[in-house]
Enzyme design. Structure first.
Site, PDB file in Angstrom:
ATOM      1  N   ARG A  11       0.859  -1.200   0.000  1.00  0.00           N
ATOM      2  CA  ARG A  11       0.000   0.000   0.000  1.00  0.00           C
ATOM      3  C   ARG A  11       0.897   1.253   0.000  1.00  0.00           C
ATOM      4  NH1 ARG A  11      -2.025   0.575   6.362  1.00  0.00           N
ATOM      5  NH2 ARG A  11      -0.187   1.776   6.970  1.00  0.00           N
ATOM      6  N   TYR A  54      11.879   7.560  15.044  1.00  0.00           N
ATOM      7  CA  TYR A  54      11.741   7.801  13.603  1.00  0.00           C
ATOM      8  C   TYR A  54      12.930   8.619  13.096  1.00  0.00           C
ATOM      9  CZ  TYR A  54       9.346   8.521   9.137  1.00  0.00           C
ATOM     10  OH  TYR A  54       9.009   8.520   7.793  1.00  0.00           O
TER      11      TYR A  54
HETATM   12  P1  NAD Z   1       2.343   3.214   4.620  1.00  0.00           P
HETATM   13  O1  NAD Z   1       2.056   3.004   6.045  1.00  0.00           O
HETATM   14  O2  NAD Z   1       1.220   3.433   3.675  1.00  0.00           O
HETATM   15  O3  NAD Z   1       3.216   2.023   4.027  1.00  0.00           O
HETATM   16  C1  NAD Z   1       4.193   1.371   4.778  1.00  0.00           C
HETATM   17  C2  NAD Z   1       4.147  -0.102   4.413  1.00  0.00           C
HETATM   18  O4  NAD Z   1       5.154  -0.770   5.199  1.00  0.00           O
HETATM   19  C3  NAD Z   1       2.798  -0.749   4.746  1.00  0.00           C
HETATM   20  O5  NAD Z   1       2.332  -1.502   3.652  1.00  0.00           O
HETATM   21  C4  NAD Z   1       3.127  -1.621   5.940  1.00  0.00           C
HETATM   22  O6  NAD Z   1       2.324  -2.786   6.048  1.00  0.00           O
HETATM   23  C5  NAD Z   1       4.579  -1.969   5.657  1.00  0.00           C
HETATM   24  N1  NAD Z   1       5.261  -2.463   6.854  1.00  0.00           N
HETATM   25  C6  NAD Z   1       5.207  -1.992   8.123  1.00  0.00           C
HETATM   26  N2  NAD Z   1       5.918  -2.774   8.940  1.00  0.00           N
HETATM   27  C7  NAD Z   1       6.437  -3.763   8.163  1.00  0.00           C
HETATM   28  C8  NAD Z   1       7.260  -4.878   8.433  1.00  0.00           C
HETATM   29  N3  NAD Z   1       7.693  -5.175   9.671  1.00  0.00           N
HETATM   30  N4  NAD Z   1       7.613  -5.686   7.406  1.00  0.00           N
HETATM   31  C9  NAD Z   1       7.164  -5.404   6.142  1.00  0.00           C
HETATM   32  N5  NAD Z   1       6.374  -4.379   5.837  1.00  0.00           N
HETATM   33  C10 NAD Z   1       6.021  -3.570   6.850  1.00  0.00           C
HETATM   34  O7  NAD Z   1       3.365   4.438   4.586  1.00  0.00           O
HETATM   35  P2  NAD Z   1       4.133   5.211   3.400  1.00  0.00           P
HETATM   36  O8  NAD Z   1       3.930   6.636   3.664  1.00  0.00           O
HETATM   37  O9  NAD Z   1       3.822   4.633   2.076  1.00  0.00           O
HETATM   38  O10 NAD Z   1       5.639   4.881   3.828  1.00  0.00           O
HETATM   39  C11 NAD Z   1       6.605   4.326   2.971  1.00  0.00           C
HETATM   40  C12 NAD Z   1       7.988   4.776   3.419  1.00  0.00           C
HETATM   41  O11 NAD Z   1       8.106   6.182   3.214  1.00  0.00           O
HETATM   42  C13 NAD Z   1       8.269   4.555   4.905  1.00  0.00           C
HETATM   43  O12 NAD Z   1       9.613   4.113   5.062  1.00  0.00           O
HETATM   44  C14 NAD Z   1       8.092   5.924   5.506  1.00  0.00           C
HETATM   45  O13 NAD Z   1       8.821   6.090   6.693  1.00  0.00           O
HETATM   46  C15 NAD Z   1       8.594   6.800   4.391  1.00  0.00           C
HETATM   47  N6  NAD Z   1       8.154   8.188   4.429  1.00  0.00           N
HETATM   48  C16 NAD Z   1       6.821   8.497   4.385  1.00  0.00           C
HETATM   49  C17 NAD Z   1       6.446   9.832   4.380  1.00  0.00           C
HETATM   50  C18 NAD Z   1       5.000  10.254   4.254  1.00  0.00           C
HETATM   51  O14 NAD Z   1       4.705  11.453   4.400  1.00  0.00           O
HETATM   52  N7  NAD Z   1       4.068   9.360   3.976  1.00  0.00           N
HETATM   53  C19 NAD Z   1       7.411  10.839   4.462  1.00  0.00           C
HETATM   54  C20 NAD Z   1       8.739  10.485   4.527  1.00  0.00           C
HETATM   55  C21 NAD Z   1       9.103   9.160   4.495  1.00  0.00           C
END
Ligand code: NAD
Length: 246
Positions: free
Chosen positions: A15, A152
């Protein structure tokens, strides 16, 4: 067809941003192994993309055996693995007095140790499938602290550093390693947070805007790029201001 001949393993690919990267990689002619702990979402995304293009596997990034299985699956299904996107991540928060040691351990295990385990498990195959690309998803929190996001912030700084030690070791083998630092992007992760106007653009990023950068880094278009940091943050880290008079 910028991803022709590329096979990517995306952690947390069921996702959010990871799913968007999977869709764009397939649209550009590549194959993907989607790894996640969200089995229903992952299976249905793989089905959407087509069995000849995508496969889902349960991958808890804190479990080294899961990583080994995912790498083996990639080779069995698509013949190789030459892109690793370390995307899985979680967020938790709390003041120093409230934030528990378990919360710290949990986030370090997923956000920091997870990418290391993935790189360790995939390295022999990335080398034999070179030219290859490792893309580690950090954050703007890999450059600046965020109040009450201790685990984080620490884990995202760590990913930025790991990216460079890996780049230095693997350049000679045709494997590049770069970090991506998104600002606020609209995904389920931050659905409950008030982060919409963190940047001078006064909007959140769209997942596809990040996927376009992933395609550049995953493909041979970025063949001279390694050990580098890619901000994609709507200007969040550009600075402060404007100054107001008294
Ligand atoms: P999200 O929560 O939609 O997706 C994260 C995914 O990681 C999920 O599908 C979840 O099930 C999976 N996940 C969590 N724990 C896990 C595990 N132990 N093993 C395997 N999968 C696992 O969030 P996102 O925003 O799509 O995040 C993706 C990446 O981007 C992350 O590393 C997040 O820290 C980073 N990020 C996000 C943002 C933002 O604003 N959304 C900003 C900066 C960085």
């Amino acid at each position: 067809m910028r991803m022709q001949d590329k096979v990517a393993l995306i952690s947390g690919g069921a996702r959010g941003m990871g799913a968007s990267h999977a869709r764009m990689i397939v649209a550009e002619g590549g194959n993907v192994v989607i790894g996640d702990i969200l089995d229903d979402e992952g299976e249905s995304l793989a089905k959407e993309l087509g069995a000849d293009k995508a496969v889902y596997t349960r991958l808890d990034v804190t479990d080294y055996a899961d990583w080994q299985n995912a790498v083996d699956l990639s080779v069995r299904t698509f013949g190789k693995l030459n892109v690793l996107v370390n995307n899985a991540g979680i967020v938790n928060m709390g003041s120093l007095t409230d934030y528990s040691i378990k919360e710290w351990d949990d986030i370090i295990a997923v956000n920091q140790t997870g990418p290391f385990l993935g790189i360790k498990a995939a390295t022999p195959t990335l080398i034999s499938s070179a030219p290859s690309s490792i893309i580690n998803i950090s954050s703007t929190a890999g450059f600046q602290g965020i109040a009450e996001l201790h685990g984080y912030t620490a884990s995202k700084f760590a990913v930025r550093g790991l990216t460079k030690s890996v780049a230095l070791e693997l350049a000679q083998h045709g494997v590049r390693s770069n970090s991506v630092h998104p600002g606020t992007v609209s995904t389920p992760m931050n659905a409950d947070l008030d982060v919409a106007d963190f940047n001078p653009m006064k909007r959140m990023g769209n997942v596809k805007e990040v996927s376009q950068l992933i395609i550049y880094l995953a493909s041979n278009e970025s063949s001279f790029v390694t050990g580098a940091e890619f901000l994609i943050d709507g200007g969040e880290l550009a600075g402060m201001g404007p100054l107001s008079s008294k």
